[in-house]
Design an enzyme around this catalytic site. Structure first.
Site, PDB file in Angstrom:
ATOM      1  N   LYS A   1       2.290 -12.577   3.637  1.00  0.00           N
ATOM      2  CA  LYS A   1       3.580 -12.471   3.024  1.00  0.00           C
ATOM      3  C   LYS A   1       4.260 -13.585   3.088  1.00  0.00           C
ATOM      4  CE  LYS A   1       3.624  -7.410   3.736  1.00  0.00           C
ATOM      5  NZ  LYS A   1       2.427  -7.327   2.786  1.00  0.00           N
TER       6      LYS A   1
ATOM      7  N   LYS B   1      -3.640  -9.348  -1.764  1.00  0.00           N
ATOM      8  CA  LYS B   1      -2.487  -9.119  -2.940  1.00  0.00           C
ATOM      9  C   LYS B   1      -1.329 -10.028  -2.887  1.00  0.00           C
ATOM     10  CE  LYS B   1       1.094  -6.314  -1.657  1.00  0.00           C
ATOM     11  NZ  LYS B   1       0.952  -6.526   0.001  1.00  0.00           N
TER      12      LYS B   1
ATOM     13  N   GLY C   1       0.845  -1.310  -0.010  1.00  0.00           N
ATOM     14  CA  GLY C   1      -0.145   0.102  -0.112  1.00  0.00           C
ATOM     15  C   GLY C   1       0.806   1.182  -0.019  1.00  0.00           C
ATOM     16  N   ASN C   2       2.046   1.247   0.607  1.00  0.00           N
ATOM     17  CA  ASN C   2       2.815   2.443   0.879  1.00  0.00           C
ATOM     18  C   ASN C   2       3.441   2.996  -0.428  1.00  0.00           C
ATOM     19  OD1 ASN C   2       4.628   0.287   1.008  1.00  0.00           O
ATOM     20  ND2 ASN C   2       6.253   2.073   1.899  1.00  0.00           N
TER      21      ASN C   2
ATOM     22  N   LYS D   1     -13.064  -9.984   5.728  1.00  0.00           N
ATOM     23  CA  LYS D   1     -12.395  -8.900   5.469  1.00  0.00           C
ATOM     24  C   LYS D   1     -13.146  -7.737   5.424  1.00  0.00           C
ATOM     25  CE  LYS D   1      -8.649  -6.957   3.726  1.00  0.00           C
ATOM     26  NZ  LYS D   1      -7.640  -6.726   4.343  1.00  0.00           N
TER      27      LYS D   1
HETATM   28  P1  ADP Z   1       1.379  -3.941   2.859  1.00  0.00           P
HETATM   29  O1  ADP Z   1       0.335  -2.856   2.426  1.00  0.00           O
HETATM   30  O2  ADP Z   1       2.850  -4.028   2.128  1.00  0.00           O
HETATM   31  O3  ADP Z   1       0.880  -5.176   2.431  1.00  0.00           O
HETATM   32  P2  ADP Z   1       0.823  -4.530   5.421  1.00  0.00           P
HETATM   33  O4  ADP Z   1       0.590  -3.594   6.575  1.00  0.00           O
HETATM   34  O5  ADP Z   1      -0.066  -5.524   5.218  1.00  0.00           O
HETATM   35  O6  ADP Z   1       1.425  -3.743   4.075  1.00  0.00           O
HETATM   36  O7  ADP Z   1       2.161  -5.236   6.106  1.00  0.00           O
HETATM   37  C1  ADP Z   1       3.249  -4.902   6.535  1.00  0.00           C
HETATM   38  C2  ADP Z   1       3.205  -4.554   8.126  1.00  0.00           C
HETATM   39  O8  ADP Z   1       3.271  -5.815   8.747  1.00  0.00           O
HETATM   40  C3  ADP Z   1       4.417  -3.751   8.602  1.00  0.00           C
HETATM   41  O9  ADP Z   1       4.286  -2.184   8.720  1.00  0.00           O
HETATM   42  C4  ADP Z   1       4.341  -4.234  10.157  1.00  0.00           C
HETATM   43  O10 ADP Z   1       3.710  -3.301  10.986  1.00  0.00           O
HETATM   44  C5  ADP Z   1       3.583  -5.346  10.152  1.00  0.00           C
HETATM   45  N1  ADP Z   1       4.461  -6.615  10.880  1.00  0.00           N
HETATM   46  C6  ADP Z   1       3.520  -7.406  11.592  1.00  0.00           C
HETATM   47  N2  ADP Z   1       4.467  -8.519  12.068  1.00  0.00           N
HETATM   48  C7  ADP Z   1       5.733  -8.254  11.377  1.00  0.00           C
HETATM   49  C8  ADP Z   1       6.781  -8.936  11.687  1.00  0.00           C
HETATM   50  N3  ADP Z   1       6.936 -10.096  12.325  1.00  0.00           N
HETATM   51  N4  ADP Z   1       7.615  -8.391  11.021  1.00  0.00           N
HETATM   52  C9  ADP Z   1       7.877  -7.367  10.249  1.00  0.00           C
HETATM   53  N5  ADP Z   1       6.515  -6.460  10.068  1.00  0.00           N
HETATM   54  C10 ADP Z   1       5.556  -7.119  10.839  1.00  0.00           C
HETATM   55 MG    MG Z   2      -1.084  -6.055   3.480  1.00  0.00          MG
END
Ligand code: ADP
Ligand code: MG
Length: 317
Positions: free
Chosen positions: A280, A218, A16-17, A134
């Protein structure tokens, strides 16, 4: 002609960022600015000789489209979720195409760029359809919420004390309908943007596809895309510089490398939450199990170093 070099084939999933930051309002200007910085980072990889297949999230964008639909419902018919998803693919694809074109031209790289509106097949029998989880679209009061669940049959859920939202299923992506199109373009050297927002979820067989009221994750779709297109690497770019243990705790530490077994162990131990890092890691694992060579989770800023193994978290079998 695209530059020669290491010629690594990489499916890149933009978080998203890459399009909006937390705290942004979501104006077109802001998003175009963010996307321009993203395009610069991507073209840098292309200059190194990497062959990129691009996909991206759409959470905030499709959320805004749903709010617009809700606010204007007395003047124009509301569009279903699949159509809103398609709108968001077009909108983000447009911004990426324009920004990438600009950066490629600035570097003198004669590479065509195209967005493929992408449908993704899901299974009608997916258990997610019986258990929508969701949250999407605007917040409603308790009263509006029960009215909507009666009048539209929507599943509604309270969202962290902020009000009620519609919840929709997030089924497993099974097959990319436009995979032939994407493959031909990708093999021909075109920079393809595909399956934005996880793709538009559809059900049905040949010639009888129809959209469904659901959303796709995604990261899961990125893994399917990478597997289907047989790229060696899946690079998931997000807003943290890698995968951490005890992420929310006082003793968090970054992991430079992980294998599938460790991923599965930490997933079971609850290190990677379902809404963010969990999908992820699961996607990295399914990509590797399906024959992928390397999955990398990193920040957009460190994309290049991460592909070289000098940043982010690299996951292998
Ligand atoms: P995106 O839009 O890239 O999918 P998300 O917000 O869904 O972003 O996922 C990224 C987020 O996951 C990070 O900002 C972080 O706060 C969170 N996060 C949760 N657990 C972990 C972890 N174990 N290691 C790294 N990040 C983590
Ligand atoms: Mg995400």
């Amino acid at each position: 002609m695209p530059p020669r070099g290491r010629q690594l084939e990489v499916t890149i999933a933009l978080g998203g960022n890459a399009i909006l930051r937390r705290g942004d309002h979501g104006t077109a200007e802001e998003q175009i600015d963010r996307v321009r910085a993203t395009a610069r980072a991507l073209v840098h990889l292309i200059e190194k000789g990497d062959r990129i297949l691009l996909t991206h999230g759409n959470g905030p964008q499709v959320g805004d489209i749903l709010v617009q639909n809700e606010a204007a419902k007395d003047q124009v018919p509301q569009m279903p979720l699949d159509v809103c998803g398609a709108q968001s693919q077009g909108m983000i694809g447009y911004m990426l195409q324009q920004a990438l074109r600009g950066e490629l031209d600035a570097e003198g790289i004669d590479m065509p760029v195209v967005t493929v509106l992408t449908q993704v097949l899901v299974d009608r029998g997916d258990p997610a359809f019986r258990n929508p989880t969701k949250p999407v679209g605007p917040f409603y009061s308790a009263q509006e919420s029960s009215r909507l669940s009666k009048s539209k049959g929507w599943a509604m859920a309270e969202d962290s004390g902020r009000g009620y939202r519609r919840v929709v299923p997030s089924p497993v992506p099974k097959d990319i309908v436009e995979k032939g199109t994407v493959a031909r373009l990708f093999r021909a050297g075109v920079l393809v943007i595909a399956a934005g927002g996880g793709g538009i979820p559809v059900v049905g067989g040949r010639g009888r596809l129809r959209g469904v009221e659901a959303v796709l994750d995604k990261d899961r779709t990125a893994s399917l895309l990478a597997t289907t297109m047989k790229t060696k690497v899946l690079l998931i770019l997000t807003d943290v510089d890698g995968v951490y243990l005890d992420y929310a705790g006082p003793r968090r530490r970054k992991l430079d490398a992980l294998d599938v077994k460790a991923c599965e162990r930490y997933l079971r131990a609850g290190q990677f939450p379902p809404g963010s890092m969990g999908p992820k890691i699961e996607s990295a694992v399914s990509f590797l199990k399906a024959g992928g060579v390397r999955a990398v989770i990193a920040s957009l800023e460190e994309a290049e170093a991460a592909l070289a193994g000098r940043a982010g978290t690299t996951i292998t079998r």
